[in-house]
Motif scaffolding. Structure first.
Motif, PDB file in Angstrom:
ATOM      1  N   LEU A 143     -20.926  11.706  12.733  1.00 46.99           N
ATOM      2  CA  LEU A 143     -21.389  11.790  11.352  1.00 46.99           C
ATOM      3  C   LEU A 143     -22.711  11.053  11.184  1.00 46.99           C
ATOM      4  N   ALA A 144     -22.808   9.850  11.740  1.00 53.77           N
ATOM      5  CA  ALA A 144     -24.059   9.096  11.657  1.00 53.77           C
ATOM      6  C   ALA A 144     -25.192   9.840  12.357  1.00 53.77           C
ATOM      7  N   ALA A 145     -24.872  10.478  13.488  1.00 50.70           N
ATOM      8  CA  ALA A 145     -25.900  11.205  14.245  1.00 50.70           C
ATOM      9  C   ALA A 145     -26.418  12.405  13.468  1.00 50.70           C
ATOM     10  N   VAL A 146     -25.511  13.153  12.816  1.00 53.49           N
ATOM     11  CA  VAL A 146     -25.973  14.345  12.101  1.00 53.49           C
ATOM     12  C   VAL A 146     -26.742  13.955  10.846  1.00 53.49           C
ATOM     13  N   VAL A 147     -26.387  12.840  10.202  1.00 52.50           N
ATOM     14  CA  VAL A 147     -27.166  12.354   9.060  1.00 52.50           C
ATOM     15  C   VAL A 147     -28.566  11.959   9.524  1.00 52.50           C
ATOM     16  N   THR A 148     -28.636  11.234  10.631  1.00 54.06           N
ATOM     17  CA  THR A 148     -29.939  10.855  11.196  1.00 54.06           C
ATOM     18  C   THR A 148     -30.749  12.089  11.562  1.00 54.06           C
ATOM     19  N   GLN A 149     -30.064  13.083  12.105  1.00 56.69           N
ATOM     20  CA  GLN A 149     -30.726  14.332  12.472  1.00 56.69           C
ATOM     21  C   GLN A 149     -31.337  15.011  11.251  1.00 56.69           C
ATOM     22  N   ALA A 209      -8.049   5.113  18.081  1.00 59.34           N
ATOM     23  CA  ALA A 209      -9.184   4.498  17.388  1.00 59.34           C
ATOM     24  C   ALA A 209     -10.514   4.941  17.982  1.00 59.34           C
ATOM     25  N   TRP A 210     -10.585   5.105  19.295  1.00 58.83           N
ATOM     26  CA  TRP A 210     -11.859   5.469  19.929  1.00 58.83           C
ATOM     27  C   TRP A 210     -12.272   6.891  19.576  1.00 58.83           C
ATOM     28  N   VAL A 211     -11.319   7.787  19.343  1.00 54.39           N
ATOM     29  CA  VAL A 211     -11.654   9.142  18.903  1.00 54.39           C
ATOM     30  C   VAL A 211     -12.131   9.111  17.455  1.00 54.39           C
ATOM     31  N   ARG A 212     -11.489   8.291  16.624  1.00 55.06           N
ATOM     32  CA  ARG A 212     -11.953   8.141  15.246  1.00 55.06           C
ATOM     33  C   ARG A 212     -13.389   7.619  15.222  1.00 55.06           C
ATOM     34  N   ARG A 213     -13.661   6.638  16.055  1.00 57.72           N
ATOM     35  CA  ARG A 213     -15.032   6.090  16.113  1.00 57.72           C
ATOM     36  C   ARG A 213     -16.029   7.153  16.555  1.00 57.72           C
ATOM     37  N   LEU A 214     -15.607   8.019  17.460  1.00 55.69           N
ATOM     38  CA  LEU A 214     -16.489   9.094  17.907  1.00 55.69           C
ATOM     39  C   LEU A 214     -16.833  10.023  16.743  1.00 55.69           C
ATOM     40  N   GLY A 215     -15.858  10.261  15.878  1.00 50.92           N
ATOM     41  CA  GLY A 215     -16.133  11.054  14.682  1.00 50.92           C
ATOM     42  C   GLY A 215     -17.145  10.383  13.775  1.00 50.92           C
ATOM     43  N   SER A 220     -27.174  22.089   6.871  1.00 52.21           N
ATOM     44  CA  SER A 220     -26.352  21.507   5.807  1.00 52.21           C
ATOM     45  C   SER A 220     -24.881  21.835   6.010  1.00 52.21           C
ATOM     46  N   THR A 221     -24.605  23.056   6.455  1.00 47.11           N
ATOM     47  CA  THR A 221     -23.221  23.456   6.716  1.00 47.11           C
ATOM     48  C   THR A 221     -22.630  22.648   7.864  1.00 47.11           C
ATOM     49  N   VAL A 222     -23.405  22.479   8.929  1.00 46.03           N
ATOM     50  CA  VAL A 222     -22.925  21.686  10.063  1.00 46.03           C
ATOM     51  C   VAL A 222     -22.682  20.248   9.635  1.00 46.03           C
ATOM     52  N   GLY A 223     -23.581  19.692   8.843  1.00 42.25           N
ATOM     53  CA  GLY A 223     -23.387  18.329   8.355  1.00 42.25           C
ATOM     54  C   GLY A 223     -22.107  18.195   7.545  1.00 42.25           C
ATOM     55  N   PHE A 224     -21.836  19.181   6.688  1.00 41.61           N
ATOM     56  CA  PHE A 224     -20.600  19.154   5.901  1.00 41.61           C
ATOM     57  C   PHE A 224     -19.380  19.279   6.811  1.00 41.61           C
ATOM     58  N   PHE A 225     -19.452  20.158   7.804  1.00 41.92           N
ATOM     59  CA  PHE A 225     -18.343  20.316   8.743  1.00 41.92           C
ATOM     60  C   PHE A 225     -18.042  19.000   9.460  1.00 41.92           C
ATOM     61  N   ILE A 226     -19.093  18.299   9.895  1.00 41.08           N
ATOM     62  CA  ILE A 226     -18.876  17.048  10.627  1.00 41.08           C
ATOM     63  C   ILE A 226     -18.321  15.971   9.696  1.00 41.08           C
ATOM     64  N   LEU A 227     -18.757  15.980   8.435  1.00 41.71           N
ATOM     65  CA  LEU A 227     -18.183  15.059   7.447  1.00 41.71           C
ATOM     66  C   LEU A 227     -16.681  15.307   7.304  1.00 41.71           C
ATOM     67  N   VAL A 228     -16.290  16.567   7.201  1.00 42.31           N
ATOM     68  CA  VAL A 228     -14.865  16.906   7.085  1.00 42.31           C
ATOM     69  C   VAL A 228     -14.123  16.508   8.360  1.00 42.31           C
ATOM     70  N   LEU A 229     -14.730  16.780   9.510  1.00 40.93           N
ATOM     71  CA  LEU A 229     -14.087  16.432  10.783  1.00 40.93           C
ATOM     72  C   LEU A 229     -13.872  14.927  10.883  1.00 40.93           C
ATOM     73  N   ALA A 230     -14.875  14.139  10.515  1.00 33.25           N
ATOM     74  CA  ALA A 230     -14.723  12.684  10.551  1.00 33.25           C
ATOM     75  C   ALA A 230     -13.608  12.235   9.609  1.00 33.25           C
ATOM     76  N   GLY A 231     -13.503  12.874   8.447  1.00 37.10           N
ATOM     77  CA  GLY A 231     -12.432  12.540   7.518  1.00 37.10           C
ATOM     78  C   GLY A 231     -11.061  12.892   8.066  1.00 37.10           C
ATOM     79  N   LEU A 232     -10.947  14.033   8.716  1.00 39.65           N
ATOM     80  CA  LEU A 232      -9.667  14.431   9.314  1.00 39.65           C
ATOM     81  C   LEU A 232      -9.261  13.468  10.424  1.00 39.65           C
ATOM     82  N   LEU A 233     -10.229  13.073  11.247  1.00 43.19           N
ATOM     83  CA  LEU A 233      -9.925  12.125  12.320  1.00 43.19           C
ATOM     84  C   LEU A 233      -9.500  10.775  11.731  1.00 43.19           C
ATOM     85  N   TRP A 234     -10.184  10.347  10.684  1.00 37.76           N
ATOM     86  CA  TRP A 234      -9.824   9.075  10.040  1.00 37.76           C
ATOM     87  C   TRP A 234      -8.406   9.111   9.491  1.00 37.76           C
ATOM     88  N   ARG A 235      -8.018  10.273   8.962  1.00 41.17           N
ATOM     89  CA  ARG A 235      -6.712  10.385   8.321  1.00 41.17           C
ATOM     90  C   ARG A 235      -5.575  10.622   9.314  1.00 41.17           C
TER      91      ARG A 235
END
Length: 340
Positions: A103-109, A93-99, A73-88
């Protein structure tokens, strides 16, 4: 990205990658101790909200399984924050997409982990859960690399970047083979074939097993895979040491790859010889993931010349059609890819 913001995001991405490594180790401990169903419900823990479950009740297998869920759960939250930071803040664009992919991968996980419990550890789901965890580790580590100062500068030496086509192909092939080996290892672990061949380095006292069944075949395939991976790593690192011994960005991961390979082979042998002692077995899992990530970092650095260079471009991908297999590519100062 501004200098301080970029450094902060890079350091946070490193934290995310390290947390993912810890998660993989914790998952290995769950499997190695047979604790996968110690908590039979999901997403709650014996009816408790995950983060309010009493510590005094975390005993036996519950400790391993519930700790795994908390770390996940902590890792999932960290990746959510990381994706948000990259978006902001991330201009590429390709690095943002990687974020977003991470996020999609960790949710699926997480969903696979829940299904694994609710469906009582089905082998295909368990194998997919273990294999996807390694991809999340790769994604987090890749983002950490792409946000680093070295990647943005392009690893220039005397104004040149490495553009070795042979190294690019060999390193990419090595990374792919390592991941296939990890899938075979996950299959062996989740089909309870880890001790199907109980001796090492022989197989029932012979080079080839004298008799076969499905578990023996999976176990022996993992051993053969380890030999193939070892040869590919030796070939890749030898190429680096021979052709690029002055390129620290390639030599350092190559040295680390060799050290991790030696550790991984040793841990694999000890896993069998100790009857799958749970800490050794789990270290074998995360060391395998570290071998994969290190090979990926070497592969990406070998491909750096295929990305637009310069502080503004920061590594936007562009196709390179220049001939030559061992050449160097002059660093570009163009602004291509400043924000796609």
């Amino acid at each position: 990205m501004a200098g301080r913001t970029g450094r902060a995001i890079h350091l946070f991405a490193v934290l995310v990658a390290a947390s993912t490594a810890l998660l993989i180790f914790a998952g290995g401990m769950v499997t190695s101790t047979g604790s996968g169903l110690s908590v039979p419900d999901w997403p709650n823990t014996y009816g408790w909200f995950m983060f309010t479950f009493p510590l005094e009740k975390m005993v036996g297998g519950i400790w391993y399984e519930h700790s795994h869920r908390l770390i996940a759960s902590t890792v999932g939250f960290f990746i959510l924050v990381l994706a948000g930071l990259l978006w902001r803040f991330e201009p590429r664009a390709w690095v943002r997409r990687l974020g977003y992919i991470a996020l999609a991968a960790v949710v699926t996980q997480g969903l696979l982990g829940g299904i694994t419990v609710l469906w009582y550890l089905p082998e295909p789901i368990s194998i997919a859960h273990a294999s996807l965890a390694q991809l999340v580790f790769c994604l987090a580590s890749s983002i950490a690399l792409f946000t680093s100062a070295g990647w943005r500068r392009g690893y220039l030496r005397d104004g040149l970047e490495v553009n070795d086509r042979i190294l690019q192909k060999v390193a990419l092939t090595t990374t792919a083979i390592i991941y296939l080996q990890i899938i075979v290892g996950a299959t062996m672990r989740h089909t309870d074939a880890g001790l199907a061949i109980p001796d090492f380095p022989w197989a029932f006292g012979r080079l080839i097993p004298p008799h076969w069944d499905a578990k023996i075949a999976i176990h022996f395939a993992h051993r053969v895979g380890a030999l193939v991976v070892s040869m590919m790593i030796l070939a890749t690192t030898a190429h680096v040491f021979y052709h690029h011994r002055r390129r620290a960005e390639l030599v350092r991961p190559s040295l680390l790859l060799l050290l991790l390979l030696a550790a991984q082979v040793t841990l694999g042998a000890l896993t069998v010889l100790t009857g799958r002692q749970h800490v050794i077995n789990s270290l074998h899992v995360i060391t395998g993931g570290s071998v994969l990530v290190t090979a990926l970092m070497l592969t990406l650095r070998a491909h750096r010349a295929r990305f637009a260079a310069g502080p503004d471009a920061g590594g936007a991908f562009v196709p390179v059609t220049r001939p030559g297999s061992l050449g160097n590519r002059p660093g570009s100062t163009g602004r291509a890819g400043a924000r796609a």
